[in-house]
Design a protein around this motif. Structure first.
Motif, PDB file in Angstrom:
ATOM      1  N   VAL A 159       0.751  -1.256  -0.033  1.00 54.13           N
ATOM      2  CA  VAL A 159       0.009  -0.051   0.127  1.00 54.13           C
ATOM      3  C   VAL A 159       1.018   1.374  -0.041  1.00 54.13           C
ATOM      4  O   VAL A 159       1.651   1.391   0.899  1.00 54.13           O
ATOM      5  CB  VAL A 159      -0.967  -0.104   1.206  1.00 54.13           C
ATOM      6  N   THR A 160       0.491   2.077  -1.075  1.00 51.49           N
ATOM      7  CA  THR A 160       1.440   3.445  -1.196  1.00 51.49           C
ATOM      8  C   THR A 160       0.675   4.470  -0.691  1.00 51.49           C
ATOM      9  O   THR A 160       1.317   5.641  -0.395  1.00 51.49           O
ATOM     10  CB  THR A 160       2.243   3.578  -2.376  1.00 51.49           C
ATOM     11  N   GLY A 161      -0.690   4.449  -0.490  1.00 55.20           N
ATOM     12  CA  GLY A 161      -1.527   5.518   0.069  1.00 55.20           C
ATOM     13  C   GLY A 161      -2.930   5.397   0.045  1.00 55.20           C
ATOM     14  O   GLY A 161      -3.288   4.170  -0.119  1.00 55.20           O
ATOM     15  N   ALA A 162      -3.759   6.148   0.337  1.00 55.44           N
ATOM     16  CA  ALA A 162      -5.208   5.883   0.410  1.00 55.44           C
ATOM     17  C   ALA A 162      -5.741   5.205  -0.801  1.00 55.44           C
ATOM     18  O   ALA A 162      -5.620   5.790  -1.847  1.00 55.44           O
ATOM     19  CB  ALA A 162      -5.892   7.175   1.045  1.00 55.44           C
ATOM     20  N   HIS A 163      -6.163   3.937  -0.722  1.00 52.77           N
ATOM     21  CA  HIS A 163      -6.878   3.387  -1.851  1.00 52.77           C
ATOM     22  C   HIS A 163      -5.845   3.129  -3.125  1.00 52.77           C
ATOM     23  O   HIS A 163      -6.228   3.111  -4.208  1.00 52.77           O
ATOM     24  CB  HIS A 163      -7.989   4.216  -2.575  1.00 52.77           C
ATOM     25  N   LYS A 164      -4.777   3.050  -2.675  1.00 52.91           N
ATOM     26  CA  LYS A 164      -3.295   2.747  -3.465  1.00 52.91           C
ATOM     27  C   LYS A 164      -2.683   1.470  -3.087  1.00 52.91           C
ATOM     28  O   LYS A 164      -2.067   1.549  -2.317  1.00 52.91           O
ATOM     29  CB  LYS A 164      -2.501   4.123  -3.643  1.00 52.91           C
TER      30      LYS A 164
ATOM     31  N   LEU B 186       3.912   4.716   5.551  1.00 56.30           N
ATOM     32  CA  LEU B 186       3.686   4.124   3.888  1.00 56.30           C
ATOM     33  C   LEU B 186       5.022   4.475   3.359  1.00 56.30           C
ATOM     34  O   LEU B 186       5.605   5.549   3.593  1.00 56.30           O
ATOM     35  CB  LEU B 186       2.576   4.776   3.531  1.00 56.30           C
ATOM     36  N   PRO B 187       5.274   3.820   2.240  1.00 56.18           N
ATOM     37  CA  PRO B 187       4.505   2.586   1.814  1.00 56.18           C
ATOM     38  C   PRO B 187       4.858   1.305   2.698  1.00 56.18           C
ATOM     39  O   PRO B 187       5.754   1.328   3.431  1.00 56.18           O
ATOM     40  CB  PRO B 187       5.257   2.551   0.501  1.00 56.18           C
ATOM     41  N   ARG B 188       3.979   0.503   2.757  1.00 52.90           N
ATOM     42  CA  ARG B 188       3.907  -0.808   3.665  1.00 52.90           C
ATOM     43  C   ARG B 188       3.455  -2.132   2.851  1.00 52.90           C
ATOM     44  O   ARG B 188       2.466  -1.984   2.247  1.00 52.90           O
ATOM     45  CB  ARG B 188       3.069  -0.367   4.692  1.00 52.90           C
ATOM     46  N   ILE B 189       4.362  -3.061   3.139  1.00 53.20           N
ATOM     47  CA  ILE B 189       3.754  -4.426   2.556  1.00 53.20           C
ATOM     48  C   ILE B 189       2.839  -4.550   3.786  1.00 53.20           C
ATOM     49  O   ILE B 189       3.178  -4.890   5.179  1.00 53.20           O
ATOM     50  CB  ILE B 189       4.683  -5.377   2.468  1.00 53.20           C
ATOM     51  N   ILE B 190       1.347  -5.021   3.701  1.00 53.25           N
ATOM     52  CA  ILE B 190       0.584  -5.262   4.592  1.00 53.25           C
ATOM     53  C   ILE B 190       0.586  -6.759   5.192  1.00 53.25           C
ATOM     54  O   ILE B 190       1.244  -7.433   4.588  1.00 53.25           O
ATOM     55  CB  ILE B 190      -0.803  -4.724   4.498  1.00 53.25           C
ATOM     56  N   GLY B 191      -0.226  -7.007   6.088  1.00 49.84           N
ATOM     57  CA  GLY B 191      -0.611  -8.225   6.353  1.00 49.84           C
ATOM     58  C   GLY B 191       0.155  -8.905   7.630  1.00 49.84           C
ATOM     59  O   GLY B 191       1.602  -8.731   7.545  1.00 49.84           O
ATOM     60  N   HIS B 192      -0.518  -9.391   8.653  1.00 52.45           N
ATOM     61  CA  HIS B 192       0.074  -9.755   9.670  1.00 52.45           C
ATOM     62  C   HIS B 192      -0.366 -11.057  10.464  1.00 52.45           C
ATOM     63  O   HIS B 192      -0.110 -11.572  11.456  1.00 52.45           O
ATOM     64  CB  HIS B 192      -0.046  -8.756  11.068  1.00 52.45           C
ATOM     65  N   GLU B 193      -1.460 -11.535   9.722  1.00 51.95           N
ATOM     66  CA  GLU B 193      -2.133 -12.958  10.028  1.00 51.95           C
ATOM     67  C   GLU B 193      -1.342 -13.891   9.086  1.00 51.95           C
ATOM     68  O   GLU B 193      -1.928 -14.144   8.008  1.00 51.95           O
ATOM     69  CB  GLU B 193      -3.528 -12.891   9.855  1.00 51.95           C
ATOM     70  N   VAL B 194      -0.337 -14.347   9.392  1.00 51.16           N
ATOM     71  CA  VAL B 194       0.492 -15.152   8.747  1.00 51.16           C
ATOM     72  C   VAL B 194       0.694 -16.513   8.990  1.00 51.16           C
ATOM     73  O   VAL B 194       1.033 -16.883  10.145  1.00 51.16           O
ATOM     74  CB  VAL B 194       1.909 -14.316   8.440  1.00 51.16           C
TER      75      VAL B 194
END
Length: 338
Positions: free
Chosen positions: A6-11, A54-62
């Motif tokens: 994610v690089t920004g809102a809705h991006k 941001l920017p961020r690679i999301i996800g923490h339920e892995v």
């Protein structure tokens, strides 16, 4: 390798990046198999999570499989099925020193402050990689992390056998709180605006369901408990109104557990808190709850096989997000597969 950034809102985009390699003796290389999409991931995507950078690679339920281990790693082996504990702490601040590392003053969360798990491979320190039974399906092991949130909330609320617990909200986290409270022997009421969600909560062990769109929650709870109120109220909706209701319907000497990050103010009078000597606590992430939850999962005593409702390959991450946005009452947990 592929990663969701994610690089920004809705991006949001699927990017290509180099596969990570082990550089330290205590590290583990994990091949990611499945990642759950959490409400906090959606907040980051929508630009409404004030904590994310941001920017961020999301996800923490892995959940994934160990592919390589460092020379000093002893508790894990290549091929192990594992889950990731997604927090880094300083170990030195007051919170850490008192066993509350989940609110470390320098807390960093994978997928929020650090690159998260929605990528094909992860290199993690071994103390954040937990082995689970090979008998678990990926759709089960991916739920360990959100269930630690439920475990934390019931711990913060001091839930015990015989207690009456009111859980506000039958979404994914409310359902995790429900299962963990039932595992401790509590009688559980749960509220929601959706009849479908309440029906599912009933099938998951809820003793009483309350449709907050059709019934007055305060009146209903006090009626059911013969005026005493719920011993523990867990607010998994987290808007000003639910917090206000929680303080009103909790019993004398009871606990109100707040899970939300809403910055809007609630109108809470002092009198019911003082008169009933209510304990109001926040609950964030988890503190050493992975072993407890993993044991329950390995024993297969919780009955959580039908929590995951939708699977999407990583290439269709935007379709997954669109489904969550447009049909929130038709889903419980949406996962991305690699």
């Amino acid at each position: 390798m592929k990663a969701v950034q994610v690089t920004g809102a809705h991006k949001l985009a699927i990017i290509e990046k180099e596969k990570p390699v082990i550089t330290e003796a205590n590290q583990v290389l994990v091949k990611v198999k499945m990642v759950g999409i959490c409400g906090s991931d959606m907040h980051i995507y929508h630009g409404t999570n004030p904590l994310a950078t941001l920017p961020r690679i999301i996800g923490h339920e892995v959940t994934g499989q160990v592919e390589e281990i460092g020379v000093n790693v002893t508790g894990l082996s290549i091929g192990d099925k594992v889950v990731i504990e997604p927090i880094e702490t300083c170990g030195e601040c007051y919170a850490c020193r008192t066993g509350r590392k989940n609110v470390c003053s320098k807390l960093e969360v994978y997928g929020v402050h650090l690159e998260g798990g929605m990528q094909e491979y992860l290199v993690m320190p071994d103390y954040l990689v937990h082995k689970v039974s090979q008998d678990l399906d990926w759709k089960e092991s991916v739920l360990v992390e959100p269930f630690t949130i439920g475990a934390q909330a019931t711990w913060r609320g001091n839930v015990k056998e015989g207690d009456t617990v009111l859980i506000m909200g039958a979404g994914p986290i409310g359902l995790c709180c429900l299962k963990m409270a039932k595992a401790k022997g509590a009688t559980c009421m749960i509220t929601d605006l959706s009849e479908d969600r309440l029906e599912f909560a009933k099938s998951w062990g809820a003793d009483i369901t309350i449709n907050a769109a059709k019934e007055d929650v305060r009146e209903k709870v006090l009626s059911i408990t013969e005026g005493e109120g719920a011993n523990i109220v867990i607010d998994a909706v987290c808007i000003p109104k639910t917090f206000e209701d929680a303080v009103e319907v909790v019993s004398p000497a009871g606990y109100v557990v707040v899970l939300g990050f809403d910055t809007a103010a609630s109108s809470i009078p002092q009198l019911p808190i003082t008169k009933k000597e209510v304990t109001v606590v926040g609950s964030r992430l988890q503190t050493d709850k992975f072993p407890e939850v993993i044991q329950l999962f390995n024993e297969k005593t919780l009955g959580i096989e039908d929590m995951v409702t939708h699977e999407f390959p990583v290439e269709k991450i935007k379709d997954a997000i669109s489904l969550i946005e447009k049909s929130p009452n038709e889903i419980r947990k949406v996962v991305v597969t690699f």
